[in-house]
Design a protein around this motif. Structure first.
Motif, short mmCIF file in Angstrom:
data_model
loop_
_atom_site.label_atom_id
_atom_site.label_comp_id
_atom_site.label_asym_id
_atom_site.label_seq_id
_atom_site.Cartn_x
_atom_site.Cartn_y
_atom_site.Cartn_z
N GLY A 1 31.59 -53.32 43.47
CA GLY A 1 32.61 -52.93 42.49
C GLY A 1 32.13 -51.76 41.64
O GLY A 1 32.84 -50.76 41.47
N TRP A 2 30.92 -51.88 41.11
CA TRP A 2 30.38 -50.79 40.29
C TRP A 2 30.20 -49.53 41.11
O TRP A 2 30.42 -48.42 40.62
CB TRP A 2 29.06 -51.20 39.65
N PHE A 3 29.80 -49.71 42.38
CA PHE A 3 29.61 -48.54 43.24
C PHE A 3 30.93 -47.78 43.40
O PHE A 3 30.99 -46.56 43.19
CB PHE A 3 29.08 -48.97 44.61
N ILE A 4 32.00 -48.50 43.71
CA ILE A 4 33.29 -47.84 43.92
C ILE A 4 33.75 -47.17 42.63
O ILE A 4 34.17 -46.01 42.62
CB ILE A 4 34.34 -48.86 44.42
N LEU A 5 33.64 -47.90 41.53
CA LEU A 5 34.09 -47.36 40.24
C LEU A 5 33.32 -46.08 39.89
O LEU A 5 33.91 -45.04 39.59
CB LEU A 5 33.88 -48.41 39.15
N LEU A 6 31.99 -46.16 39.96
CA LEU A 6 31.19 -45.00 39.55
C LEU A 6 31.36 -43.84 40.52
O LEU A 6 31.36 -42.68 40.12
CB LEU A 6 29.70 -45.39 39.47
N PHE A 7 31.55 -44.17 41.82
CA PHE A 7 31.74 -43.11 42.79
C PHE A 7 33.01 -42.33 42.49
O PHE A 7 33.01 -41.09 42.49
CB PHE A 7 31.81 -43.72 44.21
N SER A 8 34.11 -43.06 42.19
CA SER A 8 35.35 -42.32 41.90
C SER A 8 35.23 -41.53 40.61
O SER A 8 35.70 -40.38 40.53
CB SER A 8 36.56 -43.26 41.86
N ILE A 9 34.57 -42.12 39.59
CA ILE A 9 34.40 -41.36 38.34
C ILE A 9 33.56 -40.11 38.60
O ILE A 9 33.86 -39.03 38.09
CB ILE A 9 33.71 -42.24 37.26
N SER A 10 32.53 -40.24 39.44
CA SER A 10 31.64 -39.10 39.65
C SER A 10 32.38 -37.94 40.33
O SER A 10 32.14 -36.79 40.02
CB SER A 10 30.42 -39.52 40.46
N ILE A 11 33.31 -38.28 41.26
CA ILE A 11 34.07 -37.21 41.92
C ILE A 11 34.93 -36.47 40.89
O ILE A 11 34.95 -35.24 40.85
CB ILE A 11 34.94 -37.80 43.05
N ILE A 12 35.59 -37.25 40.03
CA ILE A 12 36.47 -36.62 39.03
C ILE A 12 35.66 -35.77 38.06
O ILE A 12 35.97 -34.60 37.82
CB ILE A 12 37.26 -37.71 38.25
N THR A 13 34.55 -36.35 37.52
CA THR A 13 33.79 -35.59 36.52
C THR A 13 33.16 -34.34 37.13
O THR A 13 33.09 -33.30 36.48
CB THR A 13 32.66 -36.43 35.88
N TRP A 14 32.74 -34.44 38.38
CA TRP A 14 32.17 -33.27 39.03
C TRP A 14 33.20 -32.16 39.10
O TRP A 14 32.90 -30.99 38.82
CB TRP A 14 31.67 -33.65 40.43
N LYS A 15 34.44 -32.52 39.48
CA LYS A 15 35.49 -31.49 39.59
C LYS A 15 35.78 -30.84 38.23
O LYS A 15 35.99 -29.63 38.16
CB LYS A 15 36.77 -32.11 40.16
N ILE A 16 35.80 -31.67 37.19
CA ILE A 16 36.08 -31.10 35.86
C ILE A 16 34.92 -30.23 35.39
O ILE A 16 35.10 -29.11 34.93
CB ILE A 16 36.33 -32.23 34.83
N ALA A 17 33.69 -30.77 35.57
CA ALA A 17 32.52 -30.09 35.00
C ALA A 17 32.23 -28.78 35.71
O ALA A 17 31.83 -27.80 35.09
CB ALA A 17 31.31 -31.01 35.05
N ILE A 18 32.43 -28.76 37.03
CA ILE A 18 32.05 -27.58 37.79
C ILE A 18 32.91 -26.38 37.39
O ILE A 18 32.48 -25.23 37.48
CB ILE A 18 32.13 -27.87 39.31
N ARG A 19 34.11 -26.65 36.91
CA ARG A 19 34.96 -25.56 36.44
C ARG A 19 34.38 -24.94 35.18
O ARG A 19 34.63 -23.79 34.86
CB ARG A 19 36.36 -26.10 36.13
N HIS A 20 33.62 -25.77 34.45
CA HIS A 20 33.04 -25.30 33.20
C HIS A 20 31.79 -24.47 33.46
O HIS A 20 31.31 -23.77 32.58
CB HIS A 20 32.69 -26.51 32.34
N TYR A 21 31.27 -24.57 34.66
CA TYR A 21 29.97 -23.96 34.96
C TYR A 21 30.06 -22.44 35.00
O TYR A 21 30.92 -21.87 35.65
CB TYR A 21 29.47 -24.47 36.31
N SER A 22 29.17 -21.81 34.29
CA SER A 22 29.04 -20.37 34.42
C SER A 22 27.55 -20.11 34.56
O SER A 22 26.76 -20.56 33.74
CB SER A 22 29.60 -19.66 33.20
N ALA A 23 27.18 -19.40 35.60
CA ALA A 23 25.76 -19.21 35.86
C ALA A 23 25.15 -18.34 34.78
O ALA A 23 25.84 -17.78 33.94
CB ALA A 23 25.58 -18.55 37.22
N MET A 24 23.82 -18.25 34.82
CA MET A 24 23.12 -17.41 33.86
C MET A 24 23.67 -15.99 33.90
O MET A 24 23.80 -15.41 34.98
CB MET A 24 21.63 -17.37 34.21
N GLY A 25 24.01 -15.47 32.76
CA GLY A 25 24.47 -14.08 32.72
C GLY A 25 25.97 -13.93 32.87
O GLY A 25 26.50 -12.83 32.77
N ALA A 26 26.65 -15.04 33.13
CA ALA A 26 28.10 -14.91 33.30
C ALA A 26 28.80 -14.93 31.93
O ALA A 26 28.26 -15.48 30.99
CB ALA A 26 28.64 -16.04 34.15
#
Lengths: 270, 259
Positions: free
Chosen positions: A245-270
């Motif tokens: 249960g925890w695996f499924i829950l955390l796995f789905s949360i991790s996919i969502i947070t990754w998608k949100i966070a990666i949009r925020h990512y700007s590499a060094m110098g950007a």
């Protein structure tokens, strides 16, 4: 249609396997370091020494032998569920190494997972040696778990690793917002220490705290596999439901947070 | 020299204060850790048992001393001594050695982190709670004993840590020996007499947890004889001298990054 999927799956597992073997080769170079990490996981054994030294009616009730087996199992579980992804992730992020990883056709997630798995493989002989030392010091605590509890125990440890890894991975995303996010790891460590059953078997907890502990994933990733290995009667159904249960829950949360966070990512110098 | 250290500390505090969020993280982790430790103690003391002859509130004093040591670790030991390995790895130790100041002093006191403050306050509070619940009134002699014991436990921890960090001149890869040290130090949260006799010897002479937390707590309670205090003072000062000599000896083997 099915063959295409199978082909893709085969290709993917081949990639993961080669990632794993390259990481394993890397980890083998750092045997000395990994040995020291393994030694730093001695806490369950310190707790064992304390619990056996106490004149406590509860200890008699729990039986000394059981305590020994429990804490030695907890030691094994801890060795194979070590997670340090937040620290390496933060380092890679700050050094700008994350950018090339992101350009690769496979998400960096797998790179970190395989490095953890490879490290566990490197640990196996180290843990075996440590166990031989432990059992030669306290020989009468030696036991062999039954085959079924050994198999279920190993599966539970693997699942426990995944749950803990995903939990830390989700908090890794904070690195995109703050350059010292690995400080959060210290906070994650506290419930892991005190609620998982690492410092004391959960049976000794007062009812309310036991209930609170079972709301968190921590008892499932430490107490459950440790009790399984120590040959206790545990409800397989409850334990594995909790883990999956925890695996499924955390796995789905991790996919969502990754998608949100990666949009925020700007590499060094950007 | 005090002037130099003062300037060092002012600049490092200024740079640390950029990270205000850390205060919150530090305080939450402190509260969590203390609550967890007290909870574990509570589990030990359920149903009126006793831990190696120590009652609950006396054990709190040990936790208090341990928390003071934590404060020292967070403020000074960790920010400075964990950098030694990095200096060796990156070859920047050359620059340190060229500075017109004692290299051990520079490596040990260059930085200070204000985040040890909450732990320091918490440690003092825990000690006072433990003392007042036991109705212990400290006399003048006990104060001198306790301060001596606590100071020697600080020096002891510093010397052990510095000696271990020095070994990285030979073995660059053992940087995480610090983690081994920190994880073993956890054993100091509980009274020495709670451990089985064989471990007690190890914790007194090999890894002197006894002198780090138990002896200072005994000094506060007043159950420690003066020979224990004297022993811990002698032990810590000799280890401190060893750390200085060992550093000088190790430097002879230091060949900088390119040679």
């Amino acid at each position: 249609m099915l063959t295409i999927y199978l082909k893709k799956l085969f290709q993917f597992s081949r990639i993961i396997f080669s990632l794993f073997s390259s990481q394993y080769a890397l980890m083998l170079e750092y045997r000395a370091e990994i040995t020291l990490w393994a030694v730093s996981g001695l806490l369950p054994l310190i707790m064992l020494a304390l619990w056996t030294g106490i004149e406590n009616p509860l200890v008699n009730y729990l039986e000394l032998n059981y305590l020994k087996r429990y804490f030695i199992s907890a030691f094994i579980v801890r060795q194979f569920t070590a997670v340090w992804v937040m620290i390496t992730f933060e380092e890679d992020h700050l050094d700008g190494k994350l950018s090339p990883y992101l350009l690769q056709p496979i998400t960096p997630f797998w790179r970190y997972v395989t490095s953890h798995l490879a490290e566990q493989f490197t640990r196996i002989p180290i843990v075996v040696i440590m166990l031989i030392i432990i059992f030669s010091i306290i020989p009468y605590s030696f036991w062999l778990p039954s085959l079924s509890s050994l198999i279920f125990g190993i599966i539970a440890i693997m699942l426990a690793f995944w749950v803990r890894f995903l939990l830390h991975w989700i908090f890794c995303m904070c690195c995109f917002y703050n350059d010292r996010a690995s400080a959060i790891e210290r906070l994650l460590l506290i419930p892991y220490l005190f609620l998982s059953g690492l410092v004391a078997p959960l049976e000794t907890f007062p009812e309310i705290i036991k209930k609170i502990a079972y709301i968190t994933p921590y008892p499932y990733i430490m107490s459950f596999p440790a009790r399984l290995l120590s040959g206790q009667d545990v409800s397989l159904f409850l334990g594995f439901t909790g883990l999956i249960g925890w695996f499924i829950l955390l796995f789905s949360i991790s996919i969502i947070t990754w998608k949100i966070a990666i949009r925020h990512y700007s590499a060094m110098g950007a | 020299m005090l002037n130099i250290i003062y300037t060092f500390w002012i600049t490092s505090i200024a740079s640390e204060l950029e990270y205000r969020l850390n205060v919150i993280v530090e305080i939450i982790s402190l509260i969590g850790n203390i609550a967890g430790t007290i909870f574990t103690l509570f589990l030990f003391y359920q149903q009126g048992s006793n831990v190696g002859g120590w009652d609950f509130y006396s054990s709190l004093i040990i936790v208090g001393i341990y928390t003071l040591l934590e404060a020292l670790t967070i403020s000074i030991l960790h920010p400075n001594l964990s950098q030694i390995v990095k200096h060796i790895q990156d070859g920047t130790l050359d620059y340190v050695l060229l500075k017109p100041i004692n290299s051990q002093l520079w490596l040990s006191l260059r930085k200070i982190s204000p985040w040890g403050m909450p732990s320091f306050i918490a440690g003092v509070i825990l000690i006072f709670v433990g003392l007042s619940k036991n109705n212990i009134i400290i006399g003048n002699l006990e104060i001198i004993y306790a301060i001596t014991a606590i100071c020697s436990s600080f020096i002891l921890l510093y010397s052990i840590w510095f000696i271990l960090a020095t070994t990285s001149i030979w073995f660059v890869k053992v940087w995480n020996i610090n983690e081994v040290l920190r994880s073993t130090l956890v054993a100091g949260r509980y009274p020495l007499t709670a451990y089985p006799p064989s471990l007690r010897t190890i914790f007194t002479f090999v890894f002197p947890i006894a002198f780090l937390t138990t002896v200072p707590a005994q000094a506060l309670i007043g159950t420690s004889g003066h020979q224990n205090i004297l022993l811990s003072l002698v032990f810590s000062i000799s280890l401190f001298i060893i750390s200085i000599l060992f550093w000088k000896y190790a430097l002879r083997f230091y060949t900088s990054a390119s040679s």
